[in-house]
Design an enzyme around this catalytic site. Structure first.
Site, mmCIF file in Angstrom:
data_model
loop_
_atom_site.group_PDB
_atom_site.id
_atom_site.type_symbol
_atom_site.label_atom_id
_atom_site.label_comp_id
_atom_site.label_asym_id
_atom_site.label_seq_id
_atom_site.Cartn_x
_atom_site.Cartn_y
_atom_site.Cartn_z
ATOM 1 N N GLU A 157 0.820 -1.212 0.000
ATOM 2 C CA GLU A 157 0.000 0.000 0.000
ATOM 3 C C GLU A 157 0.864 1.277 0.000
ATOM 4 O O GLU A 157 0.585 2.230 0.721
ATOM 5 C CB GLU A 157 -0.963 -0.001 1.194
ATOM 6 C CG GLU A 157 -1.961 -1.155 1.156
ATOM 7 C CD GLU A 157 -3.012 -1.067 2.249
ATOM 8 O OE1 GLU A 157 -2.848 -0.257 3.182
ATOM 9 O OE2 GLU A 157 -4.006 -1.811 2.177
ATOM 10 N N GLU A 178 -6.816 -7.886 -0.662
ATOM 11 C CA GLU A 178 -7.396 -7.748 0.682
ATOM 12 C C GLU A 178 -8.867 -7.378 0.590
ATOM 13 O O GLU A 178 -9.207 -6.253 0.225
ATOM 14 C CB GLU A 178 -6.656 -6.691 1.522
ATOM 15 C CG GLU A 178 -5.276 -7.087 1.975
ATOM 16 C CD GLU A 178 -4.682 -6.097 2.981
ATOM 17 O OE1 GLU A 178 -5.446 -5.325 3.594
ATOM 18 O OE2 GLU A 178 -3.440 -6.098 3.135
#
Length: 832
Positions: free
Chosen positions: A187, A258
């Site tokens: 991320e 995710e």
């Protein structure tokens, strides 16, 4: 030996060698991709993945958890690699016990599943320091996650070590192992702009560095729009079917790394929920829009043992996942997703090779269709995106009812085998039961920490030192102490006027003592670590000792410039003196790292003998160690410790920390975020298990108890509009057929752990309502409901009750024109 014999022998050896090579080669897998999907050995596949982290459970639990994941329809297990547990000190490595990464990955392969290895090495994961070892912070001139030579050197060194370890163990698919994907970074887009050009250069360096390690499988970067070269950018979030803008090149597949099954919790948080229906909708939506790999984060969350959680994160991690913290199936989430995976597998042929199209049927109504014109294979996803209103649409000549915010899956463009809102899987309710065996002889003893003063041999300074730079993250605790000389002139003359000690702290918590007396505690929150502590104090003429115990609850795991985060006491002042406010920040201070109990390791059998213990019961004060012994609870159910009568501290069993507790920090609901803490059975001996508790503030030790945990209450709730079970469907070429001739809708129940159904606690065919553990009769119920369920189920491990009016209402007179439901609740157990 003659020449012909030697030639024959050489030929035989050569033949055996070739055979061995060919036999070895057939286990190797090529992993490639295109814009539609990952391709393994030339074949496309749908991937249902779940995150399971090896250090968040003891290795004794690994096999069982992985088996349950496979039974839930998963074919991929995803895990991070945790740098700080593997290299806690620079150059010192640990891959033993529940840190044995190689063993965990091999186990995944042994069960016939694939693996995704998220190397990072920054992982976030609500893990202490985002996985970075503390020593990395002290490397000169380092800036984490930037185009910074010291950081890149250590990051590459660790990443290469892990990749080489996996290669040496033959764990990549290209070598015949289970790993089909690897991830570098995590991320990074969330902080990249802070570094500007240094960030852009870094992310391209990281991707290029990873690819050059030659694993033979693709690399991914999650939430990274500019993932370089062949590295696949993937989505993280709750609704990637709608929020993901797609790969940055048309040659890359749509992957979801995710899908959050709930939300992790921090101390002070209310309960976190995400329904099985909402989760299933998001996955069906994603696959209907070109997705081919979806990963549940987490599928099993486990436990943040010891001090492994990041700032303020609770010890229990993602307990709302399909498998709960104790390793039990959370129903209906586990079963509803299992059924979804089965339904999507029925769609695989058309989904992976069909031509996509979309048909709109009005506001919030649409169909996503995949067809193969030559073979006539066809799949349709009928979607009602309205969150409030159900709908009926006509698709290819047939009418289909769609509940609000739901997707129906038609693997042949005709037959509904699954709807995301219609749950036909069983439900369960979790219960805690006080253990007779474990609690029968709890005899508590206590040991109280000494309060240090400036006179002791401490680390001296001109002001309170920053906490992490002193403790090096070896403990949550750092003492600051100073002495203030006052005479009667300074002190208020009236008894009802007291000076106030005011402390500004960078976090996370502080306990204050003046002249050895506890005056109170203060703390920040996960959102705002800093806080101001103010308490009235009693001072005396002469030397007054101020002792402050700074407490941290994990290092931060996210954000920019992690190497520059700080904690602890910042300023100290005494207000309300006759001479005004006295700033004592820049007085002589002493620091003491950790607690005496930690130094002596009083939570171990050997360490507990190093201090004097006194018998105790009832209420206790701050900074108190408690110990007792207990026998392993009866049966084989998971177990836990209930600490609702305590405040804050940590628990150890046989020297192993089961994590931090903090029950005095209440959520907005007025309840603690967590009051029950998992004790793995693997930590226990049959008898005389040492239980140690360190309590920071004070509590009632008599209220602490050992409990067993079960999901013996199971339920089913079926509506007449629900589809039949998807496991009663199979694909024959392009046709979806029934597996059984008797394909009636049914309520199916199965007890865990081969237990039997002992009693029926609720049964109603009519219009019952409520939830498992709390069903309520409506104004319409067949009188024979309970008797019929008992006939089908009592004494059995599993039973299926047909949803059939001819069974419950033969005369067909029950509440005419009222839609019928069937609610059942039974209790499982061992026959005695």
């Amino acid at each position: 030996m003659s020449v012909p014999s030697r030639v024959l022998l050489a030929a035989l050896v050569c033949l055996l060698t070739i055979s061995t090579v060919v036999q070895g080669e057939k286990f190797k897998r090529s992993v490639t991709y295109d814009g539609r999907s990952l391709i393994i050995n030339g074949k496309r596949e749908l991937f249902f993945s779940g995150s399971i982290h090896y250090p968040r459970m003891p290795p004794e639990m690994w096999w069982d958890i992985l088996k349950k994941a496979k039974a839930g329809g998963l074919n991929v297990i995803q895990t991070y690699v945790f740098w700080n547990i593997h290299e806690p000190e620079k150059g010192q490595f640990n891959f033993e016990g529940n840190y044995n990464l190689t063993k965990f990955i091999k186990m995944i392969g042994d069960l016939g599943m694939y693996a995704t290895l998220r190397v990072g090495p920054f992982i976030e994961a609500e893990w202490n320091y985002g996985g970075f070892p503390f020593w990395l912070r002290e490397v000169p001139n380092i800036t984490f996650r930037s185009d910074n030579p010291p950081f890149k050197y250590h990051m590459k060194k660790f990443t290469k070590m892990i990749i080489d370890m996996m290669k040496d163990a033959q764990l990549y698919a290209s070598q015949g192992g289970p790993i089909i994907l690897s991830q570098v970074e995590n991320e990074y887009n969330t902080i990249q702009l802070a570094f500007r050009e240094l960030g852009t250069r870094y992310v391209h360096w990281a991707g290029t560095m990873a690819v050059r390690l030659n694993t033979g499988v693709p690399w991914v970067m999650c939430k990274q729009k500019d993932a370089p070269g062949p590295v696949i950018n993937t989505c993280n979030g709750r609704n990637c079917g709608d929020t993901f803008t797609g790969p940055n090149k048309p040659s890359k597949p749509v992957l979801w790394t995710e899908n959050w099954t709930a939300r992790y919790r921090v101390f002070g948080d209310p309960p976190s929920r995400r329904s099985a229906q909402n989760l299933a909708f998001s996955v069906a939506r994603f696959f209907s829009k070109n997705g081919t790999l979806a990963n549940y984060y987490m599928y099993y969350g486990g436990t943040n043992y010891g001090r492994s959680g990041s700032s303020f994160v609770t010890t229990r991690y993602y307990d709302e996942a399909p498998i709960d913290e104790y390793g039990m199936l959370r129903e209906p989430k586990w079963g509803h997703l299992r059924d979804l995976h089965s339904a999507l597998r029925l769609c695989k042929k058309a989904l992976l090779s069909g031509k996509p199209s979309v048909e709109n049927f009005g506001p919030n109504l649409e169909a996503h269709i995949y067809e193969q014109p030559k073979t006539k294979a066809c799949v349709a996803f009928l979607s009602n995106n309205d969150s409030r209103t159900p709908a009926t649409l006509t698709f290819r000549g047939s009418k289909y009812y769609l509940p609000q915010y739901s997707i129906s899956i038609l693997p042949d463009c005709k037959t509904v085998v699954y709807n995301t809102r219609m749950i036909v899987a069983q439900h369960s309710s979790r219960h805690y039961q006080k253990s007779k065996a474990a609690n029968k002889a709890l005899r508590w003893e206590m040991f109280i920490e000494d309060i240090p003063t400036l006179n002791e041999n401490l680390i001296k300074s001109a002001s309170p030192l920053e906490q992490w730079s002193v403790t090096k993250d070896t403990t949550d605790y750092l003492w600051h102490t100073t002495g203030i000389s006052l005479d009667g002139f300074h002190l208020p003359l009236r008894e009802n006027v007291l000076p106030v000690l005011r402390i500004a702290s960078l976090g996370h918590m502080m306990h204050g003592f003046v002249n050895g007396h506890y005056i109170g505690s203060g703390h920040g929150t996960n959102i705002e670590n800093s806080f101001v502590f103010q308490k009235p104090i009693i001072l005396k003429p002469g030397i007054n000792h101020i002792s402050l115990l700074g407490v941290t609850i994990g290092l931060p795991d996210s954000g920019v410039y992690l190497e520059r985060r700080y904690a602890g006491t910042r300023t100290v002042a005494i207000q309300g003196l006759n001479t005004g406010t006295l700033d004592v920040t820049y007085s002589e201070w002493g620091q003491k790292v950790g607690l005496d109990g930690e130094k002596f390791q009083v939570y171990t059998q050997e360490g507990s003998d190093r201090v004097k213990w006194n018998k105790t019961k009832g209420l206790g004060g701050p900074l108190t160690w408690y110990k007792t012994y207990f026998d392993a609870p009866e049966g084989n159910d998971p177990l836990a410790i209930e600490v609702a009568t305590m405040s804050k501290g940590m628990v150890w069993v046989n020297g192993k920390s089961i994590g931090r507790y903090w029950v005095s920090f209440l959520s907005p609901t007025g309840k603690p975020s967590q009051s029950v803490y998992h004790i793995p059975r693997a930590f226990l001996k049959p008898k005389d298990n040492l239980l140690a508790i360190f309590e920071e503030i004070g509590g009632n030790i008599d209220g602490v108890q050992i409990v067993t945990v079960n999901r013996n209450t199971i339920c089913s709730y079926i509506k007449e509009s629900d589809p039949t079970r998807v496991n009663n469907r199979k694909r024959e070429d392009i046709v979806i057929q029934k597996v059984f001739d008797d394909a009636r809708r049914s309520a199916t129940l199965m007890c865990p752990d081969n237990r039997k159904i002992l009693r029926v606690e609720f049964a109603s065919y009519g219009n019952p309502f409520g939830a498992c553990g709390n069903y309520i009769l409506g104004n319409c119920s067949a009188p024979s409901s309970k008797r019929i369920i008992e006939q089908y189920c009592l004494g059995k491990n599993r039973c299926a009750i047909p949803f059939d009016q001819n069974i419950f209402d033969r005369e067909k007179k029950l509440c005419l024109n009222v839609p019928k439901n069937l609610a059942i609740q039974v209790q499982c157990g061992e026959n005695k």
